[in-house]
Design a protein around this motif. Structure first.
Motif, PDB file in Angstrom:
ATOM      1  N   ILE A 174       0.884  -1.105   0.201  1.00 35.17           N
ATOM      2  CA  ILE A 174       0.335  -0.204  -0.427  1.00 35.17           C
ATOM      3  C   ILE A 174       0.832   1.391   0.288  1.00 35.17           C
ATOM      4  O   ILE A 174       0.593   2.095  -0.781  1.00 35.17           O
ATOM      5  CB  ILE A 174      -1.476   0.099   1.030  1.00 35.17           C
ATOM      6  N   THR A 175       2.238   1.422   0.538  1.00 31.07           N
ATOM      7  CA  THR A 175       2.901   2.735   1.028  1.00 31.07           C
ATOM      8  C   THR A 175       3.365   2.711  -0.715  1.00 31.07           C
ATOM      9  O   THR A 175       3.800   3.587  -1.302  1.00 31.07           O
ATOM     10  CB  THR A 175       3.179   2.330   1.792  1.00 31.07           C
ATOM     11  N   ALA A 176       3.888   1.692  -0.964  1.00 34.36           N
ATOM     12  CA  ALA A 176       4.708   1.205  -2.450  1.00 34.36           C
ATOM     13  C   ALA A 176       3.892   2.282  -3.341  1.00 34.36           C
ATOM     14  O   ALA A 176       3.859   2.672  -4.260  1.00 34.36           O
ATOM     15  CB  ALA A 176       5.084   0.473  -2.997  1.00 34.36           C
ATOM     16  N   ILE A 177       2.167   1.872  -3.154  1.00 35.48           N
ATOM     17  CA  ILE A 177       1.938   1.999  -4.438  1.00 35.48           C
ATOM     18  C   ILE A 177       1.201   3.612  -4.194  1.00 35.48           C
ATOM     19  O   ILE A 177       1.300   4.165  -5.276  1.00 35.48           O
ATOM     20  CB  ILE A 177       0.081   1.124  -4.847  1.00 35.48           C
ATOM     21  N   ILE A 178       0.979   4.130  -2.557  1.00 37.89           N
ATOM     22  CA  ILE A 178       0.436   5.077  -2.676  1.00 37.89           C
ATOM     23  C   ILE A 178       1.670   6.343  -3.072  1.00 37.89           C
ATOM     24  O   ILE A 178       1.767   7.218  -3.282  1.00 37.89           O
ATOM     25  CB  ILE A 178       0.946   6.024  -1.446  1.00 37.89           C
ATOM     26  N   GLU A 179       2.810   5.996  -2.918  1.00 37.97           N
ATOM     27  CA  GLU A 179       4.372   6.482  -3.548  1.00 37.97           C
ATOM     28  C   GLU A 179       4.566   6.938  -4.709  1.00 37.97           C
ATOM     29  O   GLU A 179       5.136   7.941  -5.361  1.00 37.97           O
ATOM     30  CB  GLU A 179       5.823   6.510  -2.807  1.00 37.97           C
ATOM     31  N   ALA A 180       4.527   5.662  -5.198  1.00 35.87           N
ATOM     32  CA  ALA A 180       4.939   5.385  -6.764  1.00 35.87           C
ATOM     33  C   ALA A 180       3.788   6.915  -7.622  1.00 35.87           C
ATOM     34  O   ALA A 180       3.497   7.459  -8.477  1.00 35.87           O
ATOM     35  CB  ALA A 180       4.251   4.215  -7.201  1.00 35.87           C
ATOM     36  N   SER A 181       2.463   6.497  -7.120  1.00 44.35           N
ATOM     37  CA  SER A 181       1.754   7.267  -7.455  1.00 44.35           C
ATOM     38  C   SER A 181       1.776   8.323  -7.293  1.00 44.35           C
ATOM     39  O   SER A 181       1.240   9.518  -8.404  1.00 44.35           O
ATOM     40  CB  SER A 181      -0.080   6.988  -7.125  1.00 44.35           C
ATOM     41  N   GLY A 182       2.464   8.908  -6.734  1.00 44.93           N
ATOM     42  CA  GLY A 182       2.710  10.639  -6.762  1.00 44.93           C
ATOM     43  C   GLY A 182       3.781  10.797  -7.517  1.00 44.93           C
ATOM     44  O   GLY A 182       3.997  11.819  -8.320  1.00 44.93           O
ATOM     45  N   LEU A 211       4.279   8.963 -10.140  1.00 43.10           N
ATOM     46  CA  LEU A 211       4.037   7.770 -12.201  1.00 43.10           C
ATOM     47  C   LEU A 211       2.770   8.780 -12.387  1.00 43.10           C
ATOM     48  O   LEU A 211       1.289   8.260 -11.122  1.00 43.10           O
ATOM     49  CB  LEU A 211       4.733   6.787 -11.751  1.00 43.10           C
ATOM     50  N   SER A 212       2.466   9.000 -13.598  1.00 44.62           N
ATOM     51  CA  SER A 212       1.047   9.646 -13.783  1.00 44.62           C
ATOM     52  C   SER A 212      -0.221   7.260 -13.629  1.00 44.62           C
ATOM     53  O   SER A 212       0.308   6.753 -14.769  1.00 44.62           O
ATOM     54  CB  SER A 212       0.445  10.292 -14.364  1.00 44.62           C
ATOM     55  N   ALA A 213      -0.908   7.816 -13.573  1.00 45.50           N
ATOM     56  CA  ALA A 213      -1.978   6.600 -14.547  1.00 45.50           C
ATOM     57  C   ALA A 213      -1.515   5.954 -15.879  1.00 45.50           C
ATOM     58  O   ALA A 213      -1.094   5.306 -16.371  1.00 45.50           O
ATOM     59  CB  ALA A 213      -3.229   6.612 -14.425  1.00 45.50           C
ATOM     60  N   ASP A 214      -2.490   7.562 -16.493  1.00 40.43           N
ATOM     61  CA  ASP A 214      -1.252   7.432 -18.402  1.00 40.43           C
ATOM     62  C   ASP A 214       0.052   6.460 -18.470  1.00 40.43           C
ATOM     63  O   ASP A 214       0.261   5.796 -19.485  1.00 40.43           O
ATOM     64  CB  ASP A 214      -1.590   8.761 -18.846  1.00 40.43           C
ATOM     65  N   THR A 215       0.610   7.559 -17.289  1.00 38.02           N
ATOM     66  CA  THR A 215       2.527   6.871 -17.651  1.00 38.02           C
ATOM     67  C   THR A 215       2.393   5.049 -17.156  1.00 38.02           C
ATOM     68  O   THR A 215       3.198   4.703 -18.506  1.00 38.02           O
ATOM     69  CB  THR A 215       3.026   7.479 -17.253  1.00 38.02           C
ATOM     70  N   VAL A 216       1.874   4.424 -16.745  1.00 38.72           N
ATOM     71  CA  VAL A 216       1.906   3.435 -16.354  1.00 38.72           C
ATOM     72  C   VAL A 216       0.928   2.608 -16.845  1.00 38.72           C
ATOM     73  O   VAL A 216       1.594   1.383 -17.307  1.00 38.72           O
ATOM     74  CB  VAL A 216       1.467   3.128 -14.500  1.00 38.72           C
ATOM     75  N   GLY A 217      -0.148   3.098 -17.660  1.00 38.65           N
ATOM     76  CA  GLY A 217      -0.983   2.212 -18.717  1.00 38.65           C
ATOM     77  C   GLY A 217      -0.127   1.917 -19.445  1.00 38.65           C
ATOM     78  O   GLY A 217       0.052   0.939 -20.038  1.00 38.65           O
ATOM     79  N   GLU A 218       0.841   3.055 -20.178  1.00 38.69           N
ATOM     80  CA  GLU A 218       1.597   2.998 -21.457  1.00 38.69           C
ATOM     81  C   GLU A 218       2.640   2.522 -21.335  1.00 38.69           C
ATOM     82  O   GLU A 218       3.433   1.109 -22.035  1.00 38.69           O
ATOM     83  CB  GLU A 218       2.259   4.933 -22.057  1.00 38.69           C
TER      84      GLU A 218
END
Length: 257
Positions: free
Chosen positions: A41-49, A51-58
């Motif tokens: 959960i910590t990793a996802i929260i920090e990573a979302s700050g 990287l954007s969802a569009d970047t991860v999706g790409e």
């Protein structure tokens, strides 16, 4: 979808959620150092700050494209070579030693040659992933074709079935479980070599995302999220492939793989 197929998809997901839940619990209780190995959960929260969802999706889309492309080529070549090696003894005597010579070589060792042969574009990445799929598929196919129950072959020949008709109507259906096993293993290994493939001048993809964070001294959380995404993508796609394989071999066999 039948209950068995739903179970085959649900159980791996449940098992994965249990492991992730235990990991998060251990992180919150201080059993592991969150600075070195943060909880999911910590990793996802920090990573979302970062990287954007569009970047991860790409990144995910490019990785899936590369995996599917290299895997498809590897499966087609593996089945073709495995069938020929198992059906024609002379071809097997030539192909099998070469396959056994090359099979233990890790895909990472092929990167310099892949760059020389195919350049820095997508074909070199497809080639590395192809290697991950080809060897388990060709080995399983060869085993399936050569170890078909001889009673089936003799019975077919008694009814006048010969040559390629014997191969297509009797041998390949009987070898289907072995082919299915090779395909499932090849799919998992294709994901396993994804990061190595995306070492080759990639600027997109989950492997690139992971290696770029390492090279730039970035966030451990982004690296962990990238690893988790590769694992979850493999888990979900493997469940879909497994369900499709069950339907395929169910035409000839009473149980799936």
């Amino acid at each position: 979808m039948s209950r068995d197929r739903l179970t085959n998809i649900a159980l791996p997901l449940i098992g994965t959620l249990i492991v992730v839940g235990a990991w998060e619990t251990a992180s919150r209780l201080g059993a592991i150092d969150p600075r070195v190995f943060p909880g999911p959960i910590t990793a996802i929260i920090e990573a979302s700050g970062r990287l954007s969802a569009d970047t991860v999706g790409e990144h995910m889309a490019w990785s899936l494209f590369r995996v599917f492309s290299g895997f498809a080529i590897g499966v087609a070549a593996g089945i073709a070579v495995g069938v020929l090696a198992g059906w024609y003894r002379w071809f097997g005597l030539i192909a099998r030693p070469l396959i056994e010579l090359l099979r233990p070589i890790p895909p990472l060792a092929w990167i310099p040659l892949a760059i020389i042969w195919f350049g820095l574009g997508e074909p070199s990445k497809f080639f590395i992933i192809f290697l991950g799929a080809f060897f388990p598929v060709v080995t399983a196919t060869y085993h399936g074709v050569t170890y078909v129950d001889p009673t089936l072959v003799r019975a077919a020949r008694t009814f006048g079935v010969r040559g390629w008709s014997l191969l297509a109507r009797i041998v390949l259906p009987a070898a289907a479980p072995d082919l299915a096993t090779g395909i499932r293993i090849g799919w998992g290994l294709s994901f396993g070599v994804l990061v190595a493939a995306e070492l080759i001048a990639a600027d997109r993809g989950l492997g690139y995302m992971i290696m770029n964070e390492r090279n730039t001294g970035g966030s451990v959380s982004v690296i962990i999220v990238g690893i988790l995404l590769i694992g979850f993508l493999n888990l979900l796609t493997d469940a879909v492939i497994g369900s499709a394989i069950q339907r395929w071999i169910g035409r000839w066999h009473g149980s799936g793989v």
